[in-house]
Write a protein that holds these residues in place. Structure first.
Motif, PDB file in Angstrom:
ATOM      1  N   GLU A  37     -10.626 -15.769  -8.719  1.00 39.83           N
ATOM      2  CA  GLU A  37     -10.880 -14.664  -8.825  1.00 39.83           C
ATOM      3  C   GLU A  37     -11.997 -13.334  -7.349  1.00 39.83           C
ATOM      4  O   GLU A  37     -11.555 -12.512  -7.261  1.00 39.83           O
ATOM      5  CB  GLU A  37     -11.538 -14.145  -9.744  1.00 39.83           C
ATOM      6  N   ILE A  38     -12.856 -14.576  -6.843  1.00 40.58           N
ATOM      7  CA  ILE A  38     -13.725 -13.831  -6.042  1.00 40.58           C
ATOM      8  C   ILE A  38     -13.276 -13.810  -4.806  1.00 40.58           C
ATOM      9  O   ILE A  38     -13.126 -12.604  -4.174  1.00 40.58           O
ATOM     10  CB  ILE A  38     -15.049 -14.620  -5.973  1.00 40.58           C
ATOM     11  N   TYR A  39     -12.201 -14.990  -4.234  1.00 41.22           N
ATOM     12  CA  TYR A  39     -11.044 -14.732  -3.144  1.00 41.22           C
ATOM     13  C   TYR A  39     -10.386 -13.424  -3.175  1.00 41.22           C
ATOM     14  O   TYR A  39     -10.342 -12.744  -2.216  1.00 41.22           O
ATOM     15  CB  TYR A  39     -10.472 -15.288  -3.282  1.00 41.22           C
ATOM     16  N   ASP A  78      -9.342  -8.343  -1.558  1.00 39.78           N
ATOM     17  CA  ASP A  78      -8.390  -6.893  -1.669  1.00 39.78           C
ATOM     18  C   ASP A  78      -8.748  -5.369  -1.633  1.00 39.78           C
ATOM     19  O   ASP A  78      -9.001  -4.694  -1.243  1.00 39.78           O
ATOM     20  CB  ASP A  78      -8.486  -6.585  -3.832  1.00 39.78           C
ATOM     21  N   PHE A  79     -10.474  -6.014  -1.598  1.00 42.81           N
ATOM     22  CA  PHE A  79     -11.703  -4.920  -0.917  1.00 42.81           C
ATOM     23  C   PHE A  79     -11.005  -4.934   0.710  1.00 42.81           C
ATOM     24  O   PHE A  79     -11.421  -3.693   0.864  1.00 42.81           O
ATOM     25  CB  PHE A  79     -12.774  -5.687  -0.984  1.00 42.81           C
ATOM     26  N   PHE A  80     -10.791  -6.104   1.817  1.00 40.94           N
ATOM     27  CA  PHE A  80     -10.151  -5.208   2.916  1.00 40.94           C
ATOM     28  C   PHE A  80      -9.493  -4.522   3.017  1.00 40.94           C
ATOM     29  O   PHE A  80      -9.923  -4.199   3.486  1.00 40.94           O
ATOM     30  CB  PHE A  80     -10.341  -6.750   3.431  1.00 40.94           C
ATOM     31  N   GLN A  81      -8.285  -5.150   1.720  1.00 37.29           N
ATOM     32  CA  GLN A  81      -7.134  -4.484   2.075  1.00 37.29           C
ATOM     33  C   GLN A  81      -7.297  -2.842   2.078  1.00 37.29           C
ATOM     34  O   GLN A  81      -6.565  -1.679   1.893  1.00 37.29           O
ATOM     35  CB  GLN A  81      -5.725  -4.874   2.105  1.00 37.29           C
ATOM     36  N   LEU A 104      -9.628  -2.664   6.637  1.00 33.48           N
ATOM     37  CA  LEU A 104      -9.509  -3.781   7.038  1.00 33.48           C
ATOM     38  C   LEU A 104      -8.572  -3.769   8.320  1.00 33.48           C
ATOM     39  O   LEU A 104      -9.392  -4.211   9.947  1.00 33.48           O
ATOM     40  CB  LEU A 104     -11.469  -4.334   7.210  1.00 33.48           C
ATOM     41  N   LEU A 105      -8.074  -4.109   8.275  1.00 32.43           N
ATOM     42  CA  LEU A 105      -6.671  -4.670   9.325  1.00 32.43           C
ATOM     43  C   LEU A 105      -6.179  -3.773  10.128  1.00 32.43           C
ATOM     44  O   LEU A 105      -5.649  -4.464  10.930  1.00 32.43           O
ATOM     45  CB  LEU A 105      -5.289  -5.398   7.600  1.00 32.43           C
ATOM     46  N   ALA A 106      -6.719  -2.133  10.149  1.00 29.02           N
ATOM     47  CA  ALA A 106      -6.505  -1.855  11.267  1.00 29.02           C
ATOM     48  C   ALA A 106      -7.596  -1.380  11.808  1.00 29.02           C
ATOM     49  O   ALA A 106      -7.190  -0.123  12.403  1.00 29.02           O
ATOM     50  CB  ALA A 106      -5.094  -0.443  10.314  1.00 29.02           C
TER      51      ALA A 106
END
Length: 400
Positions: free
Chosen positions: A22-24, A29-32, A36-38
């Motif tokens: 869940e933490i992962y 989800d926060f990064f996406q 951050l991917l772009a």
């Protein structure tokens, strides 16, 4: 606020003693959700945070496994946004991370060999990466070292800690086994820890810790207590600094209970270490309870080690010194913001010396007149000749 959340979510996942799906998932989800991917700038922030945490933060269970999970999640993005040279530069100080990046083909073995040959890293890199780089060195040079048990060698590389048996006992705070071992081998309790090529904690590779200092570093309270109670003439001045890395409140309480109180000078060193380690609860405790604190020093240390927990929204805190620190440590979006919204006088002597040198360096490397506009043919070094084009400058400043 975004950078603080990047830091917070990363530490929350890495430092949890167990793997928590869940933490992962919340972290990814926060990064996406924050793209951050772009975003190269935010990705660079994340990679720097990971690099600093991998070198300094207290290592919980599955520490490196979790760091690898994050890097694997962003693998394609990292390959797209950064060159192999940039990736190597970011993680050069941690052998264990470089080993992972090498296996994932995000860097090349030649980069490590070049760094070793140019003495850009300590001698342990040659032995640690011997299987990968030996072919790049003369045969006469490589015959001085051999690996008798490759499986054991590779396992020790994966662990990334001192491979001495007594160090393993201390890290896991196995007090009964420790007492049996020292008695059976008639080992003095004042013994120093032997150096190891597998050690990846920069703080330890630069020092020769005693057994009690090593136990403090890993927050091993039981063994620390045993060594403290069974020795005399101990040098207690170092206990606090090592204990900061251990990040164990129980050990800190033991120091207080036994009246091991550091001087104001040691407190300030401890505060710097806590900020560097991203042990922010420990740092907050020192700030609120221990001696006087220089806010400029706290801020400077936070900038250097990408610890956004101690960044402030108060623009007045971002003076010339802070601006220079932000430039020096690649905080380009902050630099961009300050140049746009705060009156930074780049002609002041302190700023000018650093700023002019950096600007000419960027120009000479990239031959990019969008970084800064100046009379290049004349090569005037006075900052008055610069008209800053912040967007392009910050973009390319991130390469260093």
């Amino acid at each position: 606020d975004l950078k603080k959340e990047i830091q917070k979510s990363t530490i929350c996942f890495i430092y949890n003693n167990h793997y928590n799906e869940e933490i992962y998932q919340n972290m990814t989800d926060f990064f996406q959700n924050n793209r951050l991917l772009a975003n190269r700038t935010q990705m660079l922030t994340l990679l720097n945070i990971i690099s600093i945490i991998s070198n300094n933060h207290h290592r919980s269970s599955y520490f490196y496994n979790k760091i690898e999970q994050i890097l694997l999640f962003f693998k394609d993005t990292i390959k797209k946004l950064f060159s192999k040279e940039e990736i190597f530069k970011i993680f050069q100080s941690n052998k264990r991370i470089l080993l992972f990046l090498l296996r994932e083909k995000l860097i090349k073995s030649k980069q490590i060999a070049t760094a070793v040959n140019n003495q850009e890293c300590n001698h342990s890199y040659f032995y640690y990466f011997f299987p990968e780089i030996k072919i790049l060195f003369d045969k006469d040079f490589t015959t001085s070292f051999s690996i008798t048990d490759f499986n054991k060698f590779n396992l020790n590389r994966e662990i990334g800690e001192n491979d001495d048996y007594i160090c393993q006992l201390i890290r896991n705070d196995l007090i009964e086994e420790f007492i049996i071992y020292v008695n059976k081998n008639d080992l003095p309790l004042s013994t120093k820890v032997k150096p190891s090529i597998f050690e990846t904690n920069p703080f330890l590779t630069e020092k020769e810790p005693s057994l009690i200092e090593y136990s403090a570093f890993f927050g091993s309270t039981q063994i620390f207590r045993y060594l403290y109670l069974n020795q005399t003439n101990l040098n207690t001045k170092t206990f606090w600094i090592y204990s900061i890395h251990g990040n164990n409140p129980e050990l800190i309480q033991f120091l207080y209970d036994n009246k091991i109180i550091p001087s104001d000078e040691i407190y300030q060193i401890c505060l710097k270490e806590a900020i560097k380690c991203h042990h922010n609860e420990m740092a907050e405790y020192i700030i609120n309870n221990c001696g006087k604190n220089d806010q400029k020093v706290i801020f400077s240390q936070s900038i250097k080690h990408f610890n956004f927990h101690f960044f402030t929204d108060d623009l007045d805190a971002y003076d010339d010194s802070a601006f220079v620190d932000l430039c020096r440590h690649g905080q380009s979006d902050f630099v961009d913001f300050l140049l746009r919204f705060k009156a930074i006088d780049i002609n002041r002597k302190k700023v000018q010396i650093f700023y002019s040198t950096v600007m000419f360096f960027f120009l000479s490397i990239f031959e990019w007149d969008g970084i800064a506009r100046c009379n290049w043919k004349r090569k005037r070094r006075n900052c008055e000749n610069f008209t800053i084009k912040t967007g392009n400058w910050c973009k390319y400043q991130n390469r260093f």
